[in-house]
Design a protein around this motif. Structure first.
Motif, PDB file in Angstrom:
ATOM      1  N   GLU A 284       1.381  -1.738  -0.594  1.00 30.27           N
ATOM      2  CA  GLU A 284       0.094   0.178  -0.076  1.00 30.27           C
ATOM      3  C   GLU A 284       0.457   1.187  -0.047  1.00 30.27           C
ATOM      4  N   THR A 285       2.273   1.215   0.476  1.00 28.28           N
ATOM      5  CA  THR A 285       2.979   2.423   1.029  1.00 28.28           C
ATOM      6  C   THR A 285       4.176   2.716   0.119  1.00 28.28           C
ATOM      7  N   SER A 286       4.518   1.490   0.052  1.00 26.36           N
ATOM      8  CA  SER A 286       5.817   1.003  -0.591  1.00 26.36           C
ATOM      9  C   SER A 286       6.851   0.954   0.443  1.00 26.36           C
ATOM     10  N   VAL A 287       7.071   1.019   1.829  1.00 30.29           N
ATOM     11  CA  VAL A 287       7.649   1.062   3.154  1.00 30.29           C
ATOM     12  C   VAL A 287       8.194  -0.221   3.168  1.00 30.29           C
ATOM     13  N   ARG A 288       9.531   0.078   3.196  1.00 31.02           N
ATOM     14  CA  ARG A 288       9.980  -1.393   3.753  1.00 31.02           C
ATOM     15  C   ARG A 288      10.676  -1.349   4.755  1.00 31.02           C
ATOM     16  N   SER A 289      11.159   0.220   4.491  1.00 31.93           N
ATOM     17  CA  SER A 289      12.713   0.308   5.825  1.00 31.93           C
ATOM     18  C   SER A 289      11.747   0.109   7.220  1.00 31.93           C
ATOM     19  N   VAL A 290      11.804  -0.247   8.022  1.00 31.08           N
ATOM     20  CA  VAL A 290      11.205  -0.171   9.823  1.00 31.08           C
ATOM     21  C   VAL A 290      11.450  -0.910  10.144  1.00 31.08           C
ATOM     22  N   SER A 291      10.907  -0.741  11.779  1.00 31.85           N
ATOM     23  CA  SER A 291      11.286  -2.200  12.321  1.00 31.85           C
ATOM     24  C   SER A 291      10.302  -2.216  13.420  1.00 31.85           C
TER      25      SER A 291
ATOM     26  N   ALA B 220       2.787  -1.621  15.709  1.00 33.54           N
ATOM     27  CA  ALA B 220       3.393  -0.408  15.617  1.00 33.54           C
ATOM     28  C   ALA B 220       4.799  -1.039  15.352  1.00 33.54           C
ATOM     29  N   PHE B 221       4.939   0.230  13.478  1.00 31.32           N
ATOM     30  CA  PHE B 221       6.694   0.038  13.353  1.00 31.32           C
ATOM     31  C   PHE B 221       6.936   1.514  13.321  1.00 31.32           C
ATOM     32  N   ARG B 222       8.330   1.370  13.477  1.00 30.39           N
ATOM     33  CA  ARG B 222       8.969   2.779  12.964  1.00 30.39           C
ATOM     34  C   ARG B 222       9.427   2.492  12.016  1.00 30.39           C
ATOM     35  N   PHE B 223       9.519   4.212  10.878  1.00 29.88           N
ATOM     36  CA  PHE B 223       9.923   3.971   9.916  1.00 29.88           C
ATOM     37  C   PHE B 223      11.242   4.698  10.095  1.00 29.88           C
ATOM     38  N   GLU B 224      11.861   4.175   8.884  1.00 25.86           N
ATOM     39  CA  GLU B 224      13.109   3.865   9.307  1.00 25.86           C
ATOM     40  C   GLU B 224      13.899   4.518   7.540  1.00 25.86           C
ATOM     41  N   GLY B 225      13.173   5.354   6.652  1.00 26.90           N
ATOM     42  CA  GLY B 225      13.514   5.554   5.988  1.00 26.90           C
ATOM     43  C   GLY B 225      13.100   6.468   5.058  1.00 26.90           C
ATOM     44  N   ASP B 226      13.796   7.684   4.051  1.00 27.31           N
ATOM     45  CA  ASP B 226      13.556   9.005   3.701  1.00 27.31           C
ATOM     46  C   ASP B 226      12.127   8.660   3.295  1.00 27.31           C
TER      47      ASP B 226
END
Length: 167
Positions: free
Chosen positions: A67-74, A109-115
């Motif tokens: 849904e968001t293209s986001v993978r940079s998470v913890s 809950a995930f922390r976004f760690e990307g740009d």
């Protein structure tokens, strides 16, 4: 919260994506989905169904990416049970061929760690259909007033469960 997804509820996951400033990701849903009957309250966090044989955490990571293209998470936290909401009767008849009266969601809950350039809701990866037309970061306390009314209680519970992680 319940300990298991009740019968007649579609098992799914929800994701609270939190940036380093403690703000939460929300996306504006495209019009036209059977579940989105209120154009005023069209903002929501990522969510989606759990595939057969898939565990909830894997489903959460997959749905977030689709849904968001986001993978940079913890991973920061996991809700301690299933949050359930009922669909309005007329919506339930149109959604999922009437098989479910609502959804049972397991939240993470995930922390976004990307740009932020990583986030792309218009051209989601791997040929997935876009679900959002735009996105923004928002204070967690404001989330319940942005969501469609029949999901509001779930959002109140999610905000409460993860309040120690947000601004």
């Amino acid at each position: 919260m319940t300990d298991f997804p009740p019968a007649h509820y579609r098992p799914c996951v929800g994701i609270m994506l939190i940036n380093p400033a403690g703000l939460v990701w929300v996306g504006k849903r495209y019009k036209g989905g059977p579940e989105h009957v209120d154009a005023t309250h069209s903002w929501q966090m990522p969510q989606g169904g759990i595939d057969a044989g898939e565990d909830p955490l894997s489903a959460a990571r997959r749905e977030l990416y689709e849904e968001t293209s986001v993978r940079s998470v913890s991973l920061l936290a996991e809700a301690s049970g299933w949050l359930v909401y009922d669909l309005p009767a007329q919506v339930a008849q149109k959604s999922w061929k009437g098989r479910y009266q609502g959804q049972a969601q397991h939240w993470f809950a995930f922390r976004f760690e990307g740009d932020e350039g990583e986030i792309d809701v218009i051209r989601p990866p791997e040929g997935n259909k876009p679900e959002f037309s735009e996105w923004r970061w928002e204070r967690a306390a404001k989330l319940p007033e942005l969501i469609i009314s029949f999901k509001r209680r779930v959002y109140e519970d999610v905000v409460s469960a993860f309040s120690h992680l947000t601004a």
